[in-house]
Structures are given as structure tokens and as C-alpha cells.
Design a protein around this motif. Structure first.
Motif, mmCIF file in Angstrom:
data_model
loop_
_atom_site.group_PDB
_atom_site.id
_atom_site.type_symbol
_atom_site.label_atom_id
_atom_site.label_comp_id
_atom_site.label_asym_id
_atom_site.label_seq_id
_atom_site.Cartn_x
_atom_site.Cartn_y
_atom_site.Cartn_z
ATOM 1 N N PHE A 1 0.819 -1.203 -0.218
ATOM 2 C CA PHE A 1 -0.008 -0.006 0.009
ATOM 3 C C PHE A 1 0.797 1.114 -0.052
ATOM 4 C CE2 PHE A 1 -2.565 3.317 2.377
ATOM 5 C CZ PHE A 1 -3.679 3.421 1.492
ATOM 6 N N VAL A 2 1.859 1.313 0.844
ATOM 7 C CA VAL A 2 2.726 2.387 0.924
ATOM 8 C C VAL A 2 3.607 2.749 -0.478
ATOM 9 C CG1 VAL A 2 4.755 3.375 1.971
ATOM 10 C CG2 VAL A 2 3.037 2.492 3.539
ATOM 11 N N VAL A 3 3.807 1.427 -1.031
ATOM 12 C CA VAL A 3 4.625 1.835 -2.445
ATOM 13 C C VAL A 3 3.743 2.379 -3.444
ATOM 14 C CG1 VAL A 3 5.700 0.398 -4.248
ATOM 15 C CG2 VAL A 3 6.539 -0.067 -1.991
ATOM 16 N N LYS A 4 2.464 1.862 -3.461
ATOM 17 C CA LYS A 4 1.621 2.189 -4.215
ATOM 18 C C LYS A 4 1.169 3.729 -4.051
ATOM 19 C CE LYS A 4 -3.561 1.992 -4.830
ATOM 20 N NZ LYS A 4 -3.629 3.223 -4.491
ATOM 21 N N GLU A 5 1.044 3.995 -2.889
ATOM 22 C CA GLU A 5 0.489 5.575 -2.573
ATOM 23 C C GLU A 5 1.900 6.463 -2.798
ATOM 24 O OE1 GLU A 5 -2.309 7.127 -1.570
ATOM 25 O OE2 GLU A 5 -3.097 4.976 -2.001
ATOM 26 N N GLY A 6 3.145 5.785 -2.824
ATOM 27 C CA GLY A 6 4.352 6.604 -3.006
ATOM 28 C C GLY A 6 4.263 7.008 -4.465
#
Length: 96
Positions: A82-87
Motif C-alpha cells: 500500500f505504501v509503495v502504491k501511494e508513494g
């Protein structure tokens, strides 16, 4: 080594989920009334925190209730994705 969990942790994350949901909606409404992009961005950040709390509860809840120790590391992997996608999305978007 298996992750530990506690009732206090489950309760705190559950309260966090409820409060962050309410805060997200309040900030979103304020951003529309004020026409503020900064408030809109803040609302989005609060929504991201809400999602992180949900993922956390999905990890520690089953671990506490059913002794499913693997739920916690799986939740950590979901948070990482999720963090990679949002980043990636943030990198491409226009900043406030």
C-alpha cells in the motif's frame, strides 16, 4: 519468533479506526466548504492513516483472537504494498 498481541492494542487500533474515519469525513467536508486544496490533501493523508490502521487491525485481530500468528506479517506485507502504491501515485501527482 511469533508476534505477540494484546487486547489493549486491538482496542486502541479499533478506536483509531473509528476516530480517523470521522476525522477524514470532517476534513473532507471542510475542504469543500473552504475550497482549500491543502485541507483536501490533509484529508487524504488522514484517510491513508485510516487504511494503515485497518491493515494493522487485520494483522493483530486474528493473531489475538485465533492465534493466527502469520496474519501479522501478512498485514505488514499489505501495508508495504500500500505504501509503495501511494508513494508512486504521490510522485506523479501535482503537489499542493
Amino acid at each position: 519468533m511469533r508476534p505477540n498481541s494484546s487486547v489493549v492494542g486491538v482496542v486502541l487500533v479499533s478506536i483509531s479506526i473509528a476516530l480517523l474515519w470521522w476525522l477524514t469525513r470532517a476534513k473532507s467536508g471542510a475542504s469543500q466548504v473552504l475550497g482549500s486544496r491543502a485541507r483536501e490533501a490533509d484529508s487524504f493523508q488522514t484517510r491513508v492513516c485510516w487504511w494503515l490502521s485497518v491493515f494493522t487491525l487485520l494483522g493483530i485481530g486474528p493473531n489475538s483472537a485465533l492465534d493466527l500468528w502469520w496474519a501479522d506479517p501478512m498485514s505488514a506485507l499489505a501495508i508495504s504494498a500500500f505504501v509503495v502504491k501511494e508513494g508512486r501515485e504521490a510522485w506523479r501527482e501535482q503537489s499542493c
